[in-house]
Scaffold this motif. Structure first.
Motif: not given
Length: 113
Positions: A63-66, A38-49, A28-36, A51-55
């Motif tokens: 970036t963290t979501r409140k 496609h699972s519920h644990k690492y999903s940046g869309l489905a989790n309420s919290k 998965s290429k979604e923002p907030g997915n550290l390992l890329n 962490i996204d690291i970008q260069n």
């Protein structure tokens, strides 16, 4: 809406899904997915919290979501910390580790390295 319900709705069909090999893992290429992965644990869309690291040109942006922000807010509820490029990887790891130590997704602490 709960995160489990969100995952059930987006797990098969979303624009960030990458399937290279039919029998292999899905990525998965979604923002907030550290390992890329496609699972519920690492999903940046489905989790309420998330962490996204970008260069970027100014350095690493973490970036963290409140989680308790209103869904009707005009701006997205995100916090961004910038670490200069010359600070090195240890400094950025320290910033992410400090966020995880405060109880914000401690399961992602090992994967943020």
């Amino acid at each position: 809406m709960s995160t489990d319900l969100q995952w059930l709705l987006i797990r098969k069909y979303n624009s960030f899904l990458v399937k290279k090999v039919p029998e292999g893992p899905s990525f998965s290429k979604e923002p907030g997915n550290l390992l890329n992965l496609h699972s519920h644990k690492y999903s940046g869309l489905a989790n309420s919290k998330t962490i996204d690291i970008q260069n970027s040109e100014s350095g690493l942006q973490i970036t963290t979501r409140k989680s308790k922000a209103s869904p009707h807010a005009v701006r997205p509820a995100r916090t961004t910390a910038t670490v200069r490029n010359r600070s090195g990887g240890r400094r950025s790891l320290g910033v992410v580790a400090s966020v995880a130590k405060r109880g914000y997704r401690p399961d992602l602490r090992a994967h943020s390295r």
